[in-house]
Design an enzyme around this catalytic site. Sequence first.
Site, short mmCIF file in Angstrom:
data_model
loop_
_atom_site.label_atom_id
_atom_site.label_comp_id
_atom_site.label_asym_id
_atom_site.label_seq_id
_atom_site.Cartn_x
_atom_site.Cartn_y
_atom_site.Cartn_z
N ARG A 1 29.40 31.35 46.09
CA ARG A 1 29.92 31.50 44.71
C ARG A 1 29.58 32.88 44.15
NH1 ARG A 1 27.13 29.61 40.63
NH2 ARG A 1 26.52 27.66 41.63
N TYR B 1 51.21 39.49 29.08
CA TYR B 1 51.56 38.39 29.99
C TYR B 1 51.40 37.05 29.24
CZ TYR B 1 51.13 35.26 34.00
OH TYR B 1 51.27 34.24 34.89
N ASP C 1 45.49 45.91 31.64
CA ASP C 1 46.05 45.11 32.73
C ASP C 1 47.03 46.01 33.48
OD1 ASP C 1 47.62 43.45 34.34
OD2 ASP C 1 47.44 41.73 32.99
N LYS D 1 49.97 39.61 42.77
CA LYS D 1 51.27 40.28 42.68
C LYS D 1 51.36 41.45 43.67
CE LYS D 1 51.72 37.33 39.30
NZ LYS D 1 51.42 37.71 37.94
C1 LIG Z 1 50.68 37.20 36.93
C2 LIG Z 1 50.02 38.05 35.94
C3 LIG Z 1 48.76 37.70 35.43
C4 LIG Z 1 48.05 36.43 35.85
O1 LIG Z 1 47.70 36.43 37.20
P1 LIG Z 1 47.51 35.10 38.08
O2 LIG Z 1 47.05 35.63 39.39
O3 LIG Z 1 48.84 34.41 38.14
O4 LIG Z 1 46.50 34.27 37.38
C5 LIG Z 1 48.18 38.56 34.51
N1 LIG Z 1 48.80 39.68 34.09
C6 LIG Z 1 50.01 40.03 34.56
C7 LIG Z 1 50.65 41.27 34.06
C8 LIG Z 1 50.68 39.22 35.50
O5 LIG Z 1 51.88 39.57 35.94
#
Ligand SMILES: *Cc1c(COP(=O)(O)O)cnc(C)c1O
Length: 398
Positions: free
Chosen positions: A57, A110, A182, A207
Amino acid sequence: MREANIGTKSIWAGEKEQLAFGATQVPVVHSVSFGYEDMDEWYDVAVGKKPGHIYGRNTNPTVQAFEEKVRILENAAASTSFSTGMAAISNTLGTLLFPGDRIVSIKDTYGGTNKIFTEFLPKQNVDVQLCETGDHRALEEEVAKGCKVLYLESPTNPTVKITDIERMARAGKEAGAVVIVDNTFATPVNQQPLSLGADLVIHSATKFLGGHADALGGVVCGKKDLVDAIYHYREINGATLDPMAAYLLLRGMKTLKLRVDRQNQNAHAIAEYLQTFDMVEGVYYPGLPDHPHHEVAKQQMSGFGGMLSFSVKGGVDTVRKLLPNLQYANRAANLGSVETVVGPSRTTSHVECTPAERAAMGIPEGLVRYSAGIEDLEDLKADLAQAFEKLTAYSKAT
Ligand SMILES: *Cc1c(COP(=O)(O)O)cnc(C)c1O
């Protein structure tokens, strides 16, 4: 020695320390715990006096290689990872925000992040101020009133709006705020928020970083004291990245530069191509000269990214008929993968919101998000052409 470029780093960085048995690839270490014969050595590792691993963890060698690769790509002092991108975001905010604190952000974050801002943080007595995305003056005014965190995302999901990171980081710094960006849509290949003055950069590794839509993950990079505190929050709260997912993300990241360069090219060409269709009302892509934030994008990004969106005449009804016609696109909720992915925003990024909430964010119900894959451009264009053609034939027949 001269510093390598990002394409070379994405292949080599972060792996060497975790190699074993002469293997050239990082192993997937599927072990919950790490054993010790010597009680003193065990103690020293446990209290952080010696490097090593104790319990899965907290840390794991495969996970550490992934964290180190992203850290080097983002030119950060430190990094830590999470089970998902949303875990990275919620654990970071959970570390930094306490009752009575204030956070300033934009309306177009998001969908999941927006839910944290509108549903969960207010319940904990955190004051959340969301400004119009792209209204830098409004953001500066709110930040100057004082805030613990300035949270940005650029480009945004799904209308790919841009925030001037350097300008906002300056405002945040003056107010004593932690500035978070982000960077999921841009990737470190196209944009490096830390070099623009941000304190922390967050990714949904699910992504573009992973790039193959086969593993979930998240990562936070930045200043060591901040990342250490966030790591501590995560090791206790438990949103740990799985070693197998870390391995898949690591492997995906070897081709990050190749993929993102190709996705930049494909998205740009598709955005231009879409503008030639009568059925297309609007195309949103920061690389287009008529995009409202094109100049800022040009300044802070080395590529405009693989994401675009477009709206069609006839709204949701048209989207419903158009998208099933596409042969080379997954109709799915993810983005940033080698395959092209399409989806209506009302089903994907902003499914958690009501139509009224989406309208307030400037997201038309007939908006299609298009994540360009790495397919041959001519095939993607031909696919769109035949999909629109079928639509015209359909509307003529009825
Ligand atoms: C998909 C996404 C998230 C969240 O990520 P997960 O891996 O699905 O939890 C956060 N910010 C952006 C810009 C995203 O495209």
